[in-house]
Design an enzyme around this catalytic site. Structure first.
Site, PDB file in Angstrom:
ATOM      1  N   LYS A   1     -14.145  -0.859  -6.427  1.00  0.00           N
ATOM      2  CA  LYS A   1     -14.067  -2.080  -7.243  1.00  0.00           C
ATOM      3  C   LYS A   1     -14.274  -3.317  -6.361  1.00  0.00           C
ATOM      4  CE  LYS A   1      -9.767  -1.341  -8.513  1.00  0.00           C
ATOM      5  NZ  LYS A   1      -9.474  -0.092  -7.791  1.00  0.00           N
TER       6      LYS A   1
ATOM      7  N   ARG B   1      -3.990  -4.106 -14.999  1.00  0.00           N
ATOM      8  CA  ARG B   1      -3.584  -2.751 -14.609  1.00  0.00           C
ATOM      9  C   ARG B   1      -2.599  -2.151 -15.572  1.00  0.00           C
ATOM     10  NH1 ARG B   1      -4.709  -3.410  -8.855  1.00  0.00           N
ATOM     11  NH2 ARG B   1      -4.417  -1.389  -7.895  1.00  0.00           N
TER      12      ARG B   1
ATOM     13  N   ARG C   1     -10.692   4.140   5.230  1.00  0.00           N
ATOM     14  CA  ARG C   1     -10.887   2.686   5.124  1.00  0.00           C
ATOM     15  C   ARG C   1     -10.076   1.950   6.194  1.00  0.00           C
ATOM     16  NH1 ARG C   1      -9.568  -0.259  -0.418  1.00  0.00           N
ATOM     17  NH2 ARG C   1      -7.578   0.796  -0.110  1.00  0.00           N
TER      18      ARG C   1
ATOM     19  N   ARG D   1      -4.651   0.016   5.832  1.00  0.00           N
ATOM     20  CA  ARG D   1      -3.710  -0.573   4.862  1.00  0.00           C
ATOM     21  C   ARG D   1      -2.496   0.336   4.780  1.00  0.00           C
ATOM     22  NH1 ARG D   1      -6.827  -2.355  -0.656  1.00  0.00           N
ATOM     23  NH2 ARG D   1      -5.013  -1.349  -1.575  1.00  0.00           N
TER      24      ARG D   1
ATOM     25  N   ARG E   1      -0.237   6.111  -5.660  1.00  0.00           N
ATOM     26  CA  ARG E   1      -1.093   5.118  -6.331  1.00  0.00           C
ATOM     27  C   ARG E   1      -1.948   5.801  -7.406  1.00  0.00           C
ATOM     28  NH1 ARG E   1      -4.088   2.856  -1.372  1.00  0.00           N
ATOM     29  NH2 ARG E   1      -5.342   1.686  -2.860  1.00  0.00           N
TER      30      ARG E   1
HETATM   31  P1  AP5 Z   1     -12.938  -0.448  -2.145  1.00  0.00           P
HETATM   32  O1  AP5 Z   1     -14.087  -1.260  -2.610  1.00  0.00           O
HETATM   33  O2  AP5 Z   1     -11.991  -1.052  -1.166  1.00  0.00           O
HETATM   34  O3  AP5 Z   1     -12.195   0.215  -3.401  1.00  0.00           O
HETATM   35  P2  AP5 Z   1     -11.183  -0.406  -4.465  1.00  0.00           P
HETATM   36  O4  AP5 Z   1     -11.534   0.206  -5.779  1.00  0.00           O
HETATM   37  O5  AP5 Z   1     -11.166  -1.880  -4.351  1.00  0.00           O
HETATM   38  O6  AP5 Z   1      -9.847   0.278  -3.957  1.00  0.00           O
HETATM   39  P3  AP5 Z   1      -8.412  -0.372  -3.657  1.00  0.00           P
HETATM   40  O7  AP5 Z   1      -7.679   0.633  -2.823  1.00  0.00           O
HETATM   41  O8  AP5 Z   1      -8.530  -1.756  -3.135  1.00  0.00           O
HETATM   42  O9  AP5 Z   1      -7.839  -0.397  -5.107  1.00  0.00           O
HETATM   43  P4  AP5 Z   1      -6.433  -0.544  -5.593  1.00  0.00           P
HETATM   44  O10 AP5 Z   1      -6.687  -0.841  -7.009  1.00  0.00           O
HETATM   45  O11 AP5 Z   1      -5.542   0.606  -5.336  1.00  0.00           O
HETATM   46  O12 AP5 Z   1      -5.789  -1.694  -4.669  1.00  0.00           O
HETATM   47  P5  AP5 Z   1      -5.536  -3.242  -4.871  1.00  0.00           P
HETATM   48  O13 AP5 Z   1      -5.798  -3.921  -3.611  1.00  0.00           O
HETATM   49  O14 AP5 Z   1      -6.186  -3.722  -6.112  1.00  0.00           O
HETATM   50  O15 AP5 Z   1     -13.524   0.908  -1.503  1.00  0.00           O
HETATM   51  C1  AP5 Z   1     -12.649   1.860  -0.944  1.00  0.00           C
HETATM   52  C2  AP5 Z   1     -13.288   2.436   0.329  1.00  0.00           C
HETATM   53  O16 AP5 Z   1     -14.442   3.165  -0.038  1.00  0.00           O
HETATM   54  C3  AP5 Z   1     -13.748   1.373   1.315  1.00  0.00           C
HETATM   55  O17 AP5 Z   1     -13.572   1.877   2.611  1.00  0.00           O
HETATM   56  C4  AP5 Z   1     -15.226   1.197   0.988  1.00  0.00           C
HETATM   57  O18 AP5 Z   1     -15.985   0.756   2.071  1.00  0.00           O
HETATM   58  C5  AP5 Z   1     -15.617   2.592   0.553  1.00  0.00           C
HETATM   59  N1  AP5 Z   1     -16.643   2.622  -0.477  1.00  0.00           N
HETATM   60  C6  AP5 Z   1     -16.827   1.746  -1.484  1.00  0.00           C
HETATM   61  N2  AP5 Z   1     -17.878   2.103  -2.241  1.00  0.00           N
HETATM   62  C7  AP5 Z   1     -18.353   3.252  -1.706  1.00  0.00           C
HETATM   63  C8  AP5 Z   1     -19.425   4.135  -2.043  1.00  0.00           C
HETATM   64  N3  AP5 Z   1     -20.208   3.893  -3.112  1.00  0.00           N
HETATM   65  N4  AP5 Z   1     -19.629   5.217  -1.283  1.00  0.00           N
HETATM   66  C9  AP5 Z   1     -18.833   5.487  -0.211  1.00  0.00           C
HETATM   67  N5  AP5 Z   1     -17.808   4.683   0.169  1.00  0.00           N
HETATM   68  C10 AP5 Z   1     -17.570   3.589  -0.576  1.00  0.00           C
HETATM   69  O19 AP5 Z   1      -3.953  -3.267  -5.158  1.00  0.00           O
HETATM   70  C11 AP5 Z   1      -3.042  -2.974  -4.122  1.00  0.00           C
HETATM   71  C12 AP5 Z   1      -1.621  -3.104  -4.657  1.00  0.00           C
HETATM   72  O20 AP5 Z   1      -1.370  -4.458  -5.071  1.00  0.00           O
HETATM   73  C13 AP5 Z   1      -1.292  -2.260  -5.895  1.00  0.00           C
HETATM   74  O21 AP5 Z   1      -0.938  -0.925  -5.566  1.00  0.00           O
HETATM   75  C14 AP5 Z   1      -0.114  -3.048  -6.480  1.00  0.00           C
HETATM   76  O22 AP5 Z   1       1.050  -2.809  -5.750  1.00  0.00           O
HETATM   77  C15 AP5 Z   1      -0.539  -4.492  -6.242  1.00  0.00           C
HETATM   78  N6  AP5 Z   1      -1.316  -5.030  -7.366  1.00  0.00           N
HETATM   79  C16 AP5 Z   1      -2.587  -5.542  -7.295  1.00  0.00           C
HETATM   80  N7  AP5 Z   1      -2.989  -5.939  -8.507  1.00  0.00           N
HETATM   81  C17 AP5 Z   1      -1.965  -5.679  -9.361  1.00  0.00           C
HETATM   82  C18 AP5 Z   1      -1.802  -5.862 -10.755  1.00  0.00           C
HETATM   83  N8  AP5 Z   1      -2.781  -6.381 -11.521  1.00  0.00           N
HETATM   84  N9  AP5 Z   1      -0.629  -5.464 -11.309  1.00  0.00           N
HETATM   85  C19 AP5 Z   1       0.376  -4.941 -10.556  1.00  0.00           C
HETATM   86  N10 AP5 Z   1       0.277  -4.747  -9.221  1.00  0.00           N
HETATM   87  C20 AP5 Z   1      -0.894  -5.115  -8.629  1.00  0.00           C
HETATM   88 MG    MG Z   2      -9.783  -3.271  -3.643  1.00  0.00          MG
END
Ligand code: AP5
Ligand code: MG
Length: 230
Positions: free
Chosen positions: A15, A90, A129, A159, A170
């Site tokens: 994402k 979410r 990552r 992370r 997660r």
């Molecule tokens: P990446 O692009 O980083 O993936 P992502 O979908 O953004 O994954 P996240 O781990 O960031 O998602 P998340 O939803 O768990 O975390 P968030 O930060 O939102 O890609 C992942 C890896 O794959 C990278 O190394 C990338 O290079 C690689 N990659 C990408 N595309 C690829 C491809 N096509 N092929 C191969 N490799 C690829 O949230 C973190 C925490 O914050 C949550 O757990 C929660 O505690 C809190 N939080 C955030 N938002 C909320 C909310 N709205 N409500 C409640 N809590 C929240």
């Molecule tokens: Mg992300």
């Protein structure tokens, strides 16, 4: 009318990667709630610091806090021509709040894109990552002994929530709280899915094309006519 995109998908689906690319191309802000919280932690923001323990355990931060953060961000003038949301909504409560915010924002409907990737690939991606501890940039692929962050030269670290046990939590939380959001959106004409298990370039192309199609659908088009299965 603005182009308001919501990137949905499980942890590691790409994402953030795709949201950054698409937002840069279209000149609209990427609004990533995870990045905002991590930036806040680095800056010593009290709300973000309070959220840190939950994030480190793979739990969601409460809806009230997250909705307030997004409400404030969407009120800024740089969202006038659209935005790309990454990591919000979410929960169904957050999705309902977003509908209210978008209605009052008044710059056009949402295009929702669900990025799908098999679970074993998600786990693999998150295990490798690395992010910059200074500026938060995701730096991949990890080359042993590689130099630091390509943006600021900072040190690359894992992370805390990419620890294998936290990743499983997660994914569980995603199934429990976030998958129902897909059901909330599924019948909308501007709901689309893209196959995230391809190269980032191929995902970006597919994303461009589905967003193009979805934003051409009139908002009044029958709500029951879903275009994608997932
Ligand atoms: P990446 O692009 O980083 O993936 P992502 O979908 O953004 O994954 P996240 O781990 O960031 O998602 P998340 O939803 O768990 O975390 P968030 O930060 O939102 O890609 C992942 C890896 O794959 C990278 O190394 C990338 O290079 C690689 N990659 C990408 N595309 C690829 C491809 N096509 N092929 C191969 N490799 C690829 O949230 C973190 C925490 O914050 C949550 O757990 C929660 O505690 C809190 N939080 C955030 N938002 C909320 C909310 N709205 N409500 C409640 N809590 C929240
Ligand atoms: Mg992300």
């Amino acid at each position: 009318m603005g182009l308001n995109v919501v990137m949905m998908g499980p942890p590691g689906a790409g994402k953030g990667t795709q949201a950054a690319r698409f937002a840069r191309q279209r000149g609209v802000p990427k609004i990533s709630t995870g990045d905002m919280l991590r930036d806040g932690i680095r800056d010593g923001n009290s709300v973000a610091l309070e959220a840190k323990a939950l994030m480190d355990m793979g739990q969601l931060v409460d809806d009230r806090t997250m909705i307030a953060i997004v409400q404030e961000r969407l009120s800024r003038s740089d969202t006038a021509h659209g935005f790309v949301l990454d990591g919000f909504p979410r929960t169904v409560s957050q999705a309902e709040a977003l509908d209210r915010l978008v209605a009052s924002h008044g710059n056009g409907p949402l295009v929702i894109v669900n990025v799908t990737v098999p679970e074993d690939e998600l786990v693999r991606r998150l295990a490798t990552r690395r992010i910059c501890e200074s500026c938060g940039t995701t730096a991949d692929p990890v080359v042993p002994g590689a130099a630091g962050c390509p943006v600021c030269g900072g040190t690359l670290v894992q992370r805390i929530d990419d620890d294998a046990r936290v990743v499983l939590e997660r994914l569980r939380v995603y199934e429990e709280s976030t998958r129902p959001v897909l059901e909330y959106y599924r019948s909308r004409p501007a709901f689309r899915a893209v196959n995230g298990a391809q190269s980032p370039e191929c995902v970006a192309q597919e994303l461009e094309s589905v967003i193009e199609q979805a934003s051409a659908v009139p908002a009044s088009f029958g709500r029951s006519q879903s275009r994608e299965s997932e």
